[in-house]
Enzyme design. Structure first.
Site, PDB file in Angstrom:
ATOM      1  N   ARG A   1       8.681  15.831  90.973  1.00  0.00           N
ATOM      2  CA  ARG A   1      10.033  15.437  91.410  1.00  0.00           C
ATOM      3  C   ARG A   1      10.775  14.772  90.257  1.00  0.00           C
ATOM      4  NH1 ARG A   1       8.522  10.060  93.494  1.00  0.00           N
ATOM      5  NH2 ARG A   1       6.252  10.028  93.449  1.00  0.00           N
TER       6      ARG A   1
ATOM      7  N   TYR B   1       6.548  -3.066  83.097  1.00  0.00           N
ATOM      8  CA  TYR B   1       7.158  -1.752  82.830  1.00  0.00           C
ATOM      9  C   TYR B   1       7.755  -1.695  81.415  1.00  0.00           C
ATOM     10  CZ  TYR B   1      10.210   2.316  83.704  1.00  0.00           C
ATOM     11  OH  TYR B   1      10.849   3.528  83.637  1.00  0.00           O
TER      12      TYR B   1
HETATM   13  P1  NAP Z   1       9.764   9.547  90.151  1.00  0.00           P
HETATM   14  O1  NAP Z   1      10.851  10.315  90.794  1.00  0.00           O
HETATM   15  O2  NAP Z   1       9.265   8.290  90.803  1.00  0.00           O
HETATM   16  O3  NAP Z   1       8.524  10.547  89.904  1.00  0.00           O
HETATM   17  C1  NAP Z   1       7.356  10.058  89.301  1.00  0.00           C
HETATM   18  C2  NAP Z   1       6.464  11.210  88.944  1.00  0.00           C
HETATM   19  O4  NAP Z   1       5.284  10.682  88.298  1.00  0.00           O
HETATM   20  C3  NAP Z   1       5.981  11.992  90.154  1.00  0.00           C
HETATM   21  O5  NAP Z   1       5.837  13.347  89.785  1.00  0.00           O
HETATM   22  C4  NAP Z   1       4.605  11.378  90.427  1.00  0.00           C
HETATM   23  O6  NAP Z   1       3.715  12.277  91.083  1.00  0.00           O
HETATM   24  C5  NAP Z   1       4.119  11.130  89.015  1.00  0.00           C
HETATM   25  N1  NAP Z   1       3.084  10.100  88.957  1.00  0.00           N
HETATM   26  C6  NAP Z   1       3.215   8.787  89.232  1.00  0.00           C
HETATM   27  N2  NAP Z   1       2.037   8.167  89.070  1.00  0.00           N
HETATM   28  C7  NAP Z   1       1.142   9.106  88.684  1.00  0.00           C
HETATM   29  C8  NAP Z   1      -0.236   9.091  88.357  1.00  0.00           C
HETATM   30  N3  NAP Z   1      -0.951   7.964  88.384  1.00  0.00           N
HETATM   31  N4  NAP Z   1      -0.831  10.248  87.996  1.00  0.00           N
HETATM   32  C9  NAP Z   1      -0.124  11.412  87.988  1.00  0.00           C
HETATM   33  N5  NAP Z   1       1.188  11.486  88.259  1.00  0.00           N
HETATM   34  C10 NAP Z   1       1.807  10.349  88.613  1.00  0.00           C
HETATM   35  O7  NAP Z   1      10.141   9.102  88.659  1.00  0.00           O
HETATM   36  P2  NAP Z   1      11.393   9.508  87.727  1.00  0.00           P
HETATM   37  O8  NAP Z   1      12.505   8.597  88.017  1.00  0.00           O
HETATM   38  O9  NAP Z   1      11.580  10.969  87.725  1.00  0.00           O
HETATM   39  O10 NAP Z   1      10.801   9.040  86.301  1.00  0.00           O
HETATM   40  C11 NAP Z   1      10.110   9.907  85.435  1.00  0.00           C
HETATM   41  C12 NAP Z   1       9.822   9.154  84.138  1.00  0.00           C
HETATM   42  O11 NAP Z   1      11.049   8.694  83.572  1.00  0.00           O
HETATM   43  C13 NAP Z   1       8.958   7.903  84.325  1.00  0.00           C
HETATM   44  O12 NAP Z   1       8.092   7.752  83.233  1.00  0.00           O
HETATM   45  C14 NAP Z   1       9.972   6.788  84.345  1.00  0.00           C
HETATM   46  O13 NAP Z   1       9.413   5.557  83.957  1.00  0.00           O
HETATM   47  C15 NAP Z   1      10.987   7.300  83.357  1.00  0.00           C
HETATM   48  N6  NAP Z   1      12.307   6.716  83.508  1.00  0.00           N
HETATM   49  C16 NAP Z   1      13.026   6.898  84.671  1.00  0.00           C
HETATM   50  C17 NAP Z   1      14.285   6.324  84.771  1.00  0.00           C
HETATM   51  C18 NAP Z   1      15.148   6.500  85.986  1.00  0.00           C
HETATM   52  O14 NAP Z   1      16.226   5.887  86.033  1.00  0.00           O
HETATM   53  N7  NAP Z   1      14.761   7.279  86.970  1.00  0.00           N
HETATM   54  C19 NAP Z   1      14.798   5.555  83.721  1.00  0.00           C
HETATM   55  C20 NAP Z   1      14.034   5.398  82.579  1.00  0.00           C
HETATM   56  C21 NAP Z   1      12.794   5.985  82.469  1.00  0.00           C
HETATM   57  P3  NAP Z   1       3.500  12.259  92.687  1.00  0.00           P
HETATM   58  O15 NAP Z   1       4.639  13.052  93.275  1.00  0.00           O
HETATM   59  O16 NAP Z   1       2.160  12.912  92.880  1.00  0.00           O
HETATM   60  O17 NAP Z   1       3.522  10.823  93.108  1.00  0.00           O
END
Ligand code: NAP
Length: 250
Positions: A20, A158
């Site tokens: 996702r 984080y």
């Molecule tokens: P998200 O929607 O919460 O999705 C997280 C993803 O990581 C999911 O596919 C989840 O898989 C997977 N995941 C979490 N823990 C895991 C584990 N222990 N082993 C394997 N897979 C795992 O997150 P997002 O917002 O797309 O963020 C993606 C990346 O961008 C992250 O590293 C986040 O820190 C970074 N980021 C996001 C933002 C933002 O504003 N959204 C900003 C800065 C950085 P499941 O579906 O199986 O749980």
């Protein structure tokens, strides 16, 4: 895009956290460019929809499940992907979690788990994939965060994990440059995904006011930067952190 325009045709990509949000957008973008994508989530069933979406764009996408923090399981999985999908060219370390709390109240378990998933998880995949990436002169992109650059109250765990990802990225870039492997980080700001959906309206309004471009970013805007870094135009870029935050950190 026609076959002849697809620059990643014949390449195998691993995308963690592909079920996702940002990872899903990255997986679909790489597939649209012709890559066969190993879509990884914490459980294989969580990655199935992403793999199907990628398979509709190009042949050969597959779902996998692993806890990225589990070193032995990651090593085994990377070996399986290399064997079954015919090598490895691109590695995108995107899986990440938050467990926010002010410093005084943060529990040791919540500090450790965020470091284990976000930082050690990145190291696990980079280490397991390095030998194969050296053979293919591959590309690595690690998803950090703007708070890894600026810090953030309530996110000591984080921010430390994401700053660690930037240090890891620079060091890997230096170690592997001689083998033609590039390694870069992307530091997103506020992107609309499940991770940010829980932010309350008032905090959201304050955040929007602080973003010079006055809008939340889209996952596809992060995927476009990954596409650039792993594509033909990104070949001379390594060890860099690309901040994509609508100007938030200015
Ligand atoms: P998200 O929607 O919460 O999705 C997280 C993803 O990581 C999911 O596919 C989840 O898989 C997977 N995941 C979490 N823990 C895991 C584990 N222990 N082993 C394997 N897979 C795992 O997150 P997002 O917002 O797309 O963020 C993606 C990346 O961008 C992250 O590293 C986040 O820190 C970074 N980021 C996001 C933002 C933002 O504003 N959204 C900003 C800065 C950085 P499941 O579906 O199986 O749980």
């Amino acid at each position: 895009m026609t076959e002849s325009q697809r620059p990643l045709e014949g390449q195998v990509a691993i995308v963690t956290g592909a079920s996702r949000g940002i990872g899903r957008a990255i997986a679909e973008t790489l597939a649209a460019n012709g890559a066969r994508v190993a879509c990884i989530a914490s459980r294989v069933e969580n990655a199935e929809a992403a793999a199907s979406a990628c398979a509709a764009l190009t042949d050969g996408a597959r779902p996998f499940g692993v806890d990225v923090a589990d070193t032995a399981a990651v090593k085994e999985l990377v070996a399986e992907i290399v064997k079954d999908m015919g090598g490895l060219n691109l590695l995108v370390n995107n899986a990440g979690i938050t467990k926010d709390q002010i410093l005084m109240r943060m529990q040791e378990d919540d500090f450790d788990r965020v470091i284990d998933v976000n930082l050690k998880g990145t190291w696990n995949f980079v280490q397991a994939a390095t030998r194969t990436l050296m053979k293919s002169s591959g590309r690595i992109v690690n998803i950090s965060s703007v708070v890894g650059v600026t810090g953030n109250a309530g996110q000591v765990n984080y921010a430390a994990s994401k700053a660690g990802v930037i240090g890891l990225t620079k060091s890997v870039a230096k170690e592997l440059a001689g083998r033609g492997v590039t390694c870069n980080a992307i530091a997103p700001g506020f992107i609309e995904t499940d991770m940010t959906a829980a932010i309350e309206d008032k905090a959201r309004e304050e955040l929007m006011a602080a973003i010079p471009l006055k809008r939340i970013g889209a996952a596809t805007e992060i995927a476009a930067a990954v596409e650039f870094l792993v594509g033909p135009a990104g070949g001379y870029i390594t060890g860099q952190t690309l901040v994509i935050d609508g100007g938030l950190s200015l």
